[in-house]
Design an enzyme around this catalytic site. Structure first.
Site, mmCIF file in Angstrom:
data_model
loop_
_atom_site.group_PDB
_atom_site.id
_atom_site.type_symbol
_atom_site.label_atom_id
_atom_site.label_comp_id
_atom_site.label_asym_id
_atom_site.label_seq_id
_atom_site.Cartn_x
_atom_site.Cartn_y
_atom_site.Cartn_z
ATOM 1 N N ARG A 302 -2.162 11.761 0.063
ATOM 2 C CA ARG A 302 -2.974 10.541 -0.095
ATOM 3 C C ARG A 302 -4.316 10.865 -0.737
ATOM 4 O O ARG A 302 -4.777 10.133 -1.619
ATOM 5 C CB ARG A 302 -3.156 9.872 1.275
ATOM 6 N N TYR A 443 2.472 4.295 -4.032
ATOM 7 C CA TYR A 443 3.098 5.414 -3.320
ATOM 8 C C TYR A 443 2.126 6.147 -2.408
ATOM 9 O O TYR A 443 0.922 5.983 -2.494
ATOM 10 C CB TYR A 443 3.864 6.340 -4.251
ATOM 11 N N GLU A 444 2.717 6.903 -1.489
ATOM 12 C CA GLU A 444 2.002 7.538 -0.369
ATOM 13 C C GLU A 444 1.264 6.510 0.492
ATOM 14 O O GLU A 444 0.241 6.800 1.096
ATOM 15 C CB GLU A 444 1.013 8.601 -0.872
ATOM 16 N N GLY A 445 1.827 5.329 0.579
ATOM 17 C CA GLY A 445 1.250 4.251 1.377
ATOM 18 C C GLY A 445 0.487 3.286 0.500
ATOM 19 O O GLY A 445 -0.483 3.652 -0.163
ATOM 20 N N GLN A 450 -3.073 1.745 3.669
ATOM 21 C CA GLN A 450 -4.344 2.454 3.813
ATOM 22 C C GLN A 450 -5.357 1.598 4.567
ATOM 23 O O GLN A 450 -6.129 2.098 5.412
ATOM 24 C CB GLN A 450 -4.921 2.821 2.442
#
Length: 601
Positions: A302, A443-445, A450
């Site tokens: 992230r 992506y990655e949340g 977040q």
């Protein structure tokens, strides 16, 4: 368009804002001062400007492809990745114990930006490998570490994260992949994973997949997920490669952007290797703690994705400036030239370029300061100092990821706009940055994930105490600005103070209402993240202004320092000025978010 790494600005951030010399006093980082940082960044710039950046445009047009389970990467990628590994770049931040260089994240973050500016698609392979290395460093057995880490750090092998499944998306409680023990310490893995970045490629000898799966009798939900190491090729005790494992690339996705980064659908347990049905894997850490370990990878990723946002925005800015200097169109409105002029003379083009520049520099400073906090949190001898810096770093991670990536969409969009109609034409290259940037908010949340983290874990959980501690640090910067007699300092102070006060009001709203009125708070969660990220980036530029005024008064590098001051003031008056309105929307606008009946949509 040639890319030039902003090494000078990066070193300024490290030295003046992130306390690089203090980082260099930490155990293990004694040789990582300014001289080392400059040498590393200059070499990183040379390699990426000369080798990696030229592959970016061609990779977008000719991204390679999939055939019979095998993936060929874009032209030049394989050779460039070999040079990347040989240059020691994969091991930059990893321990010397496993043949890494052991440099601090403060320096590493700048190198990550340079690599991603050069070629976002190419950079995704080392980014995911870094995450896999971090997970094995934390939870791998000594045997796993000895066997896999040196080869991953050298670039001989790469790593992946295998979370998402077709039915699960971001809800990992729905993961169905299975792991069955074999009685010899190994497991047989079966299932399907999607959106696996560089899940199959031709750039390395082996791919080390870290895979989430459920063991027999595991509890339901996220508490029943374990993490497994599943190599593409089995690894013998001496490190040599053995049989082809039963993990197969069924296809790669056709995407809007980052086209040269193969995004794989991986099938485990379809009897397509040389080991029989079921991919052979090895448990990482303890059973049912897989999500905990995977979050180590995800948190590292992230932060890196936030830096990717800064990187692609910087590339878009450089291209826009070059075009604005060359494109001749219309007389200046002030009559300063008798005929048509380069469009950089026009006020609105200057506004767009300044928005791009200020956004990039603010987010870069925020990321490098966060990286410094990470280094202190992991290496300072005093436990209380480590604790404080860890809390500060963890608070900043969703801001670096969420705000910087959303910022990259605005900046790359402005890059297209500066080009006018030519920006909409693929041959100019401006559109690629816009397309590539979009995935970074997902992506990655996603940004909402977040923001949920910022609300729940980072604000409501401690009653807003960490957030208010950040506000007090900002207030200290305001006090320093108030001592100056310059118009730039006073203008910046006015906007910074208003933004910080708005932030504190939102923090109090979130802390007081998350449990009692969750819909009201989470309706404003993304605006809260954007407000907080905007504030912290603006705060760092305000700190930069203070330093630049001192350096300018001392006669040091006048052009650079004047640009720093102008950029900081622009950020305050044009970007920080957005914050009070965001506060009003968060605190007063929740009802209108949920007012419309679902059937009315």
């Amino acid at each position: 368009m040639t890319y030039q790494a902003p090494v000078k600005d990066m070193l300024f951030c490290m030295q003046e804002l992130a306390g690089l010399e203090d980082v260099a006093k930490l155990p293990g980082f004694e040789d990582a001062g300014l001289e080392t940082a400059q040498a590393v960044l200059e070499e990183c710039a040379r390699f990426n400007e000369g080798v990696v950046a030229p592959l970016n445009f061609e990779g977008d047009k000719n991204p390679g492809g999939w055939k019979n389970g095998e993936v060929s990467t874009a032209p030049g990628f394989k050779e460039a990745f070999k040079q990347f590994g040989e240059g020691g770049w994969q091991g930059l931040q990893h321990p010397a114990e496993f043949d890494g260089q052991g440099l601090p994240k403060t320096i590493g973050a700048a190198c990550v930006e340079i690599l991603n500016s050069a070629n976002l698609s190419f950079a995704l392979c080392p980014l995911l490998t870094d995450g896999a290395i971090e997970a094995l460093l934390t939870a791998g057995t000594p045997e796993q570490q000895k066997l896999y880490l040196p080869r991953m750090i050298s670039g001989e092998w790469t790593g992946t994260m295998n979370l998402t499944e077709p039915q699960a998306g971001s809800d990992l409680a729905l993961v169905r992949s299975k792991a069955v023990p074999q009685g010899d310490g190994s497991w047989r893995i079966s299932g399907q994973k999607i959106f696996i970045t560089f899940g199959e490629h031709d750039m390395a000898d082996n791919i080390v997949h870290l895979v989430l799966a459920r063991t027999p009798n595991a509890p339901e939900g996220v508490k029943g997920i374990s993490l497994f190491l599943v190599p593409k090729f089995l690894v013998n005790a001496d490190g040599s490669l053995g049989k082809r494992n039963d993990v197969y690339c069924a296809s790669i996705e056709h995407k809007m952007g980052i086209k040269a980064s193969p995004t794989a659908v991986l099938v485990y347990g379809d009897d397509k290797g040389e080991v029989g049905p079921g991919a052979i894997g090895y448990l990482v850490g303890e059973e049912n703690r897989g999500l905990e370990y995977m979050f180590i990878m995800m948190n590292a990723a992230r932060f890196a994705v936030g830096v990717q946002g800064i990187a692609v925005a910087e590339r878009a800015y450089q291209k826009a400036v070059q075009y604005a200097r060359e494109r001749v169109q219309s007389r200046p409105v002030d009559g300063s030239l008798p005929g048509s002029a380069p469009i950089i003379h026009h006020p609105d083009v200057k506004r767009m370029l300044m928005t791009m520049r200020a956004s990039n520099e603010g987010c870069r400073a925020m990321a490098i300061v966060a990286a410094s906090a990470y280094d202190v949190a992991h290496h300072h001898p005093d436990a209380e100092v480590r604790k404080q810096n860890q809390a500060f770093y963890e608070f900043l991670v969703p801001l670096v990821k969420g705000y910087s990536t959303e910022m990259s969409l605005e900046v790359t969009s402005l890059g297209v706009q500066v080009h006018g109609g030519m920006g909409f034409i693929e041959e100019t290259g401006a559109a690629q940055y816009y397309r590539d940037a979009k995935i970074l908010t997902i992506y990655e949340g996603t940004t909402a994930i977040q923001a949920n983290d910022l609300v729940g874990r980072k604000t409501a959980r401690d009653g807003g105490q960490t957030a208010k501690a950040v506000a007090r640090l900002i207030e200290a910067t305001e006090a320093e600005l108030a001592k100056r007699d310059s118009a730039d300092a006073h203008a910046t102070l006015k906007r910074l103070r208003a933004a910080r006060e708005a932030f504190v009001q939102v923090v109090e709203f979130v802390a007081a209402n998350t449990k009692a009125k969750p819909n009201a708070v989470f309706a404003g969660s993304v605006p809260y993240l954007m407000l907080a990220g905007n504030l912290v980036a603006g705060w760092q530029l305000a700190r930069a202004l203070l330093v630049a005024e001192e350096r300018l008064a001392a006669g040091q590098d006048a052009a650079f320092m004047q640009a720093k001051i102008a950029t900081a003031r622009f950020y305050a008056e044009h970007l920080l000025a957005r914050v009070p309105g965001q506060r009003d929307s968060i605190i007063e606008g929740a009802d209108s978010v949920t007012a419309l009946a679902l059937e009315a949509f």
